[in-house]
Design a protein around this motif. Sequence first.
Motif, mmCIF file in Angstrom:
data_model
loop_
_atom_site.group_PDB
_atom_site.id
_atom_site.type_symbol
_atom_site.label_atom_id
_atom_site.label_comp_id
_atom_site.label_asym_id
_atom_site.label_seq_id
_atom_site.Cartn_x
_atom_site.Cartn_y
_atom_site.Cartn_z
ATOM 1 N N UNK A 173 3.823 -2.995 -13.079
ATOM 2 C CA UNK A 173 3.558 -3.829 -11.907
ATOM 3 C C UNK A 173 3.906 -3.102 -10.617
ATOM 4 N N UNK A 174 5.086 -2.475 -10.581
ATOM 5 C CA UNK A 174 5.516 -1.780 -9.364
ATOM 6 C C UNK A 174 4.601 -0.599 -9.040
ATOM 7 N N UNK A 175 4.260 0.169 -10.051
ATOM 8 C CA UNK A 175 3.370 1.315 -9.822
ATOM 9 C C UNK A 175 1.976 0.849 -9.394
ATOM 10 N N UNK A 176 1.543 -0.297 -9.922
ATOM 11 C CA UNK A 176 0.235 -0.832 -9.551
ATOM 12 C C UNK A 176 0.212 -1.242 -8.092
ATOM 13 N N UNK A 177 1.266 -1.920 -7.646
ATOM 14 C CA UNK A 177 1.349 -2.336 -6.248
ATOM 15 C C UNK A 177 1.300 -1.118 -5.328
ATOM 16 N N UNK A 178 2.072 -0.094 -5.677
ATOM 17 C CA UNK A 178 2.085 1.131 -4.868
ATOM 18 C C UNK A 178 0.709 1.793 -4.879
ATOM 19 N N UNK A 179 0.050 1.808 -6.040
ATOM 20 C CA UNK A 179 -1.279 2.419 -6.147
ATOM 21 C C UNK A 179 -2.293 1.681 -5.291
ATOM 22 N N UNK A 180 -2.228 0.351 -5.288
ATOM 23 C CA UNK A 180 -3.151 -0.441 -4.472
ATOM 24 C C UNK A 180 -2.901 -0.212 -2.986
ATOM 25 N N UNK A 181 -1.635 -0.067 -2.605
ATOM 26 C CA UNK A 181 -1.311 0.221 -1.201
ATOM 27 C C UNK A 181 -1.936 1.554 -0.782
ATOM 28 N N UNK A 182 -1.794 2.567 -1.637
ATOM 29 C CA UNK A 182 -2.392 3.884 -1.351
ATOM 30 C C UNK A 182 -3.907 3.763 -1.224
ATOM 31 N N UNK A 183 -4.522 3.003 -2.125
ATOM 32 C CA UNK A 183 -5.977 2.847 -2.124
ATOM 33 C C UNK A 183 -6.452 2.117 -0.877
ATOM 34 N N UNK A 184 -5.772 1.049 -0.489
ATOM 35 C CA UNK A 184 -6.171 0.285 0.695
ATOM 36 C C UNK A 184 -5.972 1.104 1.978
ATOM 37 N N UNK A 185 -4.894 1.875 2.037
ATOM 38 C CA UNK A 185 -4.679 2.737 3.206
ATOM 39 C C UNK A 185 -5.787 3.784 3.308
ATOM 40 N N UNK A 188 -13.465 14.218 1.067
ATOM 41 C CA UNK A 188 -13.061 13.988 2.443
ATOM 42 C C UNK A 188 -11.777 14.766 2.689
ATOM 43 N N UNK A 189 -11.582 15.196 3.909
ATOM 44 C CA UNK A 189 -10.384 15.956 4.220
ATOM 45 C C UNK A 189 -9.655 15.300 5.382
ATOM 46 N N UNK A 190 -8.373 15.567 5.472
ATOM 47 C CA UNK A 190 -7.592 15.054 6.582
ATOM 48 C C UNK A 190 -6.785 13.821 6.249
ATOM 49 N N UNK A 191 -7.052 13.204 5.094
ATOM 50 C CA UNK A 191 -6.316 11.985 4.760
ATOM 51 C C UNK A 191 -4.961 12.315 4.164
ATOM 52 N N UNK A 192 -3.959 11.550 4.554
ATOM 53 C CA UNK A 192 -2.647 11.630 3.943
ATOM 54 C C UNK A 192 -2.186 10.219 3.658
ATOM 55 N N UNK A 193 -1.622 9.995 2.480
ATOM 56 C CA UNK A 193 -1.168 8.656 2.128
ATOM 57 C C UNK A 193 0.066 8.251 2.913
ATOM 58 N N UNK A 194 0.695 9.200 3.610
ATOM 59 C CA UNK A 194 1.821 8.855 4.466
ATOM 60 C C UNK A 194 1.309 8.196 5.731
#
Length: 381
Positions: free
Chosen positions: A151-163, A243-249
């Motif tokens: 569950x925790x890893x999924x939430x983090x993964x979805x946050x990365x995907x939405x960002x 695509x280039x230039x994206x950072x999940x931070x």
Amino acid sequence: MSSPNPILTTIIFVFAAQAIVLGVLLLTKRPRSQSNTFLSLLIFFFALMALNIALVNVLRSYNMMDTFRYVQLELLYGIGPALYFYTKSITDNDFRFSKKDLIHFVPVVLEFIFYRTAFYRLGSDGLYQTPAHPYTKYYLAEQWLGVLSITLYTIISLVVLFRYQNWLKQRFSNLENKSLNWLKAPIIIYSAFWIGWNILSEIDRFVFDRGLREMYFLPAFVGVAIVSYWIGFKGYVKARTKTSGYSSRKTKSDDSTHNPKWASKITKVMESKKPYLDPELDLTKLSELADLNPKQVSHTINRSFSKNFYEYVNGYRVEEFKQLVAKPENRKLTLLGLAFECGFKSKSTFNDAFKKTTGKTPSQYANQQKKESEKKHSVAP
């Protein structure tokens, strides 16, 4: 445990085996990529879980359940990290898995060891005893911690995907082969399965005394095997434009890089040169036309027009479409054909942008325009 069912067990074996084959193909696919490696791991962990249940039913039919406790295949703690690093790899071309990231997979190693101990063998068997074996609490704790991990890893993964998707909309006017929308479904399905499974199992155990187990046990894992095969196939054939230039931070915005005069400059370019007719228009191209840097253009669109780049450009395309569809000479052309002339690149993007802008589907709008035109001609002298 559910009663042996040769048909469902065979289906699980077939799809889970095919999923593992796809995982191997992904792992050896050229050119090699770390995203394929983690997708292969993800498929492997889920297919292994389905195979585990199929094996249970085969061994049970031969009264060999004692043997199964020594060959447990389920590895819950590998699912979350594999999903997370797959999402990171496929969204960020600059991400590289390092040695320090291996710590995320330490729990799955400990889980593998746990399944080879008496805590697992006696604890899992104790679920079916009254009273439960003292080790059962350790087994249940391990299972629920596994669900929490997923569950925790999924939430983090979805946050990365939405960002990542929000970042795309700040830079591109068409998102085909970039948005990774197809990835949302398996992320959510993989997470929801074990949460729902454990809740349902506990309800069945305490409320129905396992009377519902025959109804959901094997069918649920048939679904897992099929979904694992589907995501493997989808991941193998699905390509995306790099695509280039994206950072999940997450980066801080600089409000000082905004000047109201830039808004009129950008508007003038859009209205005079109509760059939105180019399906490949992106932030860099528009910035060059407006003689501004991409950061200035992006912040100006966000603040002056309260839109992201994707919404801003497609708004012009929608208006262009409305002008074209109103012309009598264009009535013989398809709506999608007109949309492509306006700079849209796919039907889904066109329909989505048009509905958000006008509140109507393209066909509803076109029919309304046609009726209004016929009405004007009917009342004309």
